[in-house]
Enzyme design. Structure first.
Site, PDB file in Angstrom:
ATOM      1  N   SER A 111      -2.402 -11.574 -70.347  1.00 44.58           N
ATOM      2  CA  SER A 111      -2.411 -12.265 -69.057  1.00 44.58           C
ATOM      3  C   SER A 111      -2.655 -11.336 -67.878  1.00 44.58           C
ATOM      4  CB  SER A 111      -1.082 -13.007 -68.844  1.00 44.58           C
ATOM      5  OG  SER A 111       0.024 -12.112 -68.945  1.00 44.58           O
TER       6      SER A 111
ATOM      7  N   GLY B  29      -0.584 -14.426 -72.974  1.00 47.73           N
ATOM      8  CA  GLY B  29       0.289 -14.483 -74.135  1.00 47.73           C
ATOM      9  C   GLY B  29      -0.193 -13.695 -75.328  1.00 47.73           C
TER      10      GLY B  29
ATOM     11  N   ASN C  10       3.324  -8.038 -74.357  1.00 44.41           N
ATOM     12  CA  ASN C  10       3.874  -9.146 -75.135  1.00 44.41           C
ATOM     13  C   ASN C  10       4.388  -8.682 -76.491  1.00 44.41           C
ATOM     14  OD1 ASN C  10       3.340 -11.201 -73.188  1.00 44.41           O
ATOM     15  ND2 ASN C  10       1.193 -11.139 -73.769  1.00 44.41           N
TER      16      ASN C  10
ATOM     17  N   HIS D  16       3.398 -11.366 -62.213  1.00 45.46           N
ATOM     18  CA  HIS D  16       1.999 -11.025 -62.492  1.00 45.46           C
ATOM     19  C   HIS D  16       1.303 -10.627 -61.192  1.00 45.46           C
ATOM     20  CE1 HIS D  16       2.739 -13.027 -66.325  1.00 45.46           C
ATOM     21  NE2 HIS D  16       1.628 -12.448 -66.768  1.00 45.46           N
TER      22      HIS D  16
END
Length: 347
Positions: A53, A105, A145, A324
């Site tokens: 992401s 993700g 992640n 983010h």
């Protein structure tokens, strides 16, 4: 691909260069026309962008939904790959972008395995499928992640555990431990052991991924992009909401846990840098250059707060940034990535 694969630190590119040097010896220097060192490549450079992401730039709209399932990857049309490509074009360097397969993700394993998305019934193809024989540049950010950073955030935030993260994936590492005690949890006992294993796994998988990419596209230069810094050195700045916001940048995460989050991110950055060095890949250090643009830097923040509304709307509801990069942060990413790509192509 198992994490045990590709343990050698000799990359295909290193082997090619070594073989060429032995074969040609000092003739290499004589054969190079004067004045060509540092010249920008004359032809477009076939390039593939990959990652999670932070490459897709989740939170920025419009979303690239022309070809599903990219829309459900929340890949921004104006993500840092697009911005860096434009920046380089202004300097006379043309990237022939064969694909941008970045997806929110994504785990490191999704470079070689299909990815299941939470809101999409199908699966996203393995990212390495985008590589071609003539690909010369492979650029992206991945690893957060696999580390489980969203799990760490949920371990430290009761609000995120309660669903206020707008669908932020993951579960707390140990839901039986109170969120308010996460600083102690990650510095002793089971939490510390879990973290050490996760960091080891990230390094092992990154090394395998980078070598696999080099072997898939023989002439490709891998560029691994680190993550921007989220928490500032002066965590007192995190106790004040950003202009126009009511929530603190890190919501209800305890003040004593903020330095722990920063230490975890710094260790992740070091692991990524080491994996790149051990496999001959280039590395873009964002952590070391974004200390004044963290989520707690007010009007200068390059990171959207955990519960600050992003530009994305899902089913009529604004989705939070969940730490983010916002557009300012995206521009910082793009500038640093473009600079490293220019260095790689000119050496």
């Amino acid at each position: 691909m198992s994490s045990a694969m590709h343990k050698t630190t000799t990359t295909p590119r290193t082997r090619r260069l070594a073989a060429a040097a032995v074969a040609l010896g000092s003739c290499l220097a004589l054969a190079a026309p004067a004045g060509t060192a540092g010249a920008a490549p004359a032809d477009p450079v076939p390039t593939v962008f990959f990652g999670d992401s932070y490459t897709a730039n989740f939170g920025i709209t419009p979303v690239n939904d022309e070809n599903q399932p990219r829309g459900w990857c929340f890949q921004a049309k104006e993500n840092y790959p697009a911005a860096a490509t434009r920046h380089l074009a202004g300097k006379g360097i043309t990237l022939d972008v064969q694909a941008d397969v970045s997806c929110g993700g994504a785990l490191i394993e999704n470079v070689w395995k299909e990815q299941q998305l939470p809101f999409y019934p199908g699966k996203v193809p393995a990212q390495r499928n985008a590589l071609k024989e003539d690909t010369q540049l492979i650029v992206g950010s991945i690893g957060g992640n696999t580390l489980g950073f969203t799990d760490i955030l949920k371990q430290c935030s009761a609000k995120l555990r309660g669903g206020e993260g707008g669908g932020l994936p993951g579960q707390p590492v140990d839901p039986d431990q109170p969120a308010g005690e996460c600083a102690d949890y990650f510095t002793s006992g089971g939490g510390k052991t879990w973290l050490e294993f996760q960091l080891w796994e990230v390094k092992s998988q990154l090394e395998g991924m980078l070598q696999d990419m080099s072997e898939s596209s023989w002439d490709a230069e891998p560029v691994l992009v680190g993550y921007p810094r989220l928490v500032p050195q002066d965590t007192a700045k995190c106790l004040t909401p950003a202009p126009g916001q009511t929530e603190l940048p890190f919501a209800d995460i305890p003040k004593d846990a903020l330095p722990i989050l920063d230490q975890v991110q710094k260790r992740l950055d070091d692991v990524m840098k080491k994996a790149a060095a051990d496999t001959g890949a280039a590395f873009v250090d964002l952590y070391g250059h974004t200390g004044g643009n963290t989520a707690c830097d007010g009007a200068d923040r390059g990171i959207g707060g955990l519960l600050e509304n992003s530009q994305v709307e899902l089913y009529g509801q604004q989705v939070p940034w969940c730490a983010h990069p916002n557009e300012k942060g995206r521009d910082i990413q793009a500038e640093r990535v473009a600079a490293e790509i220019e260095t790689v192509l000119n050496r």
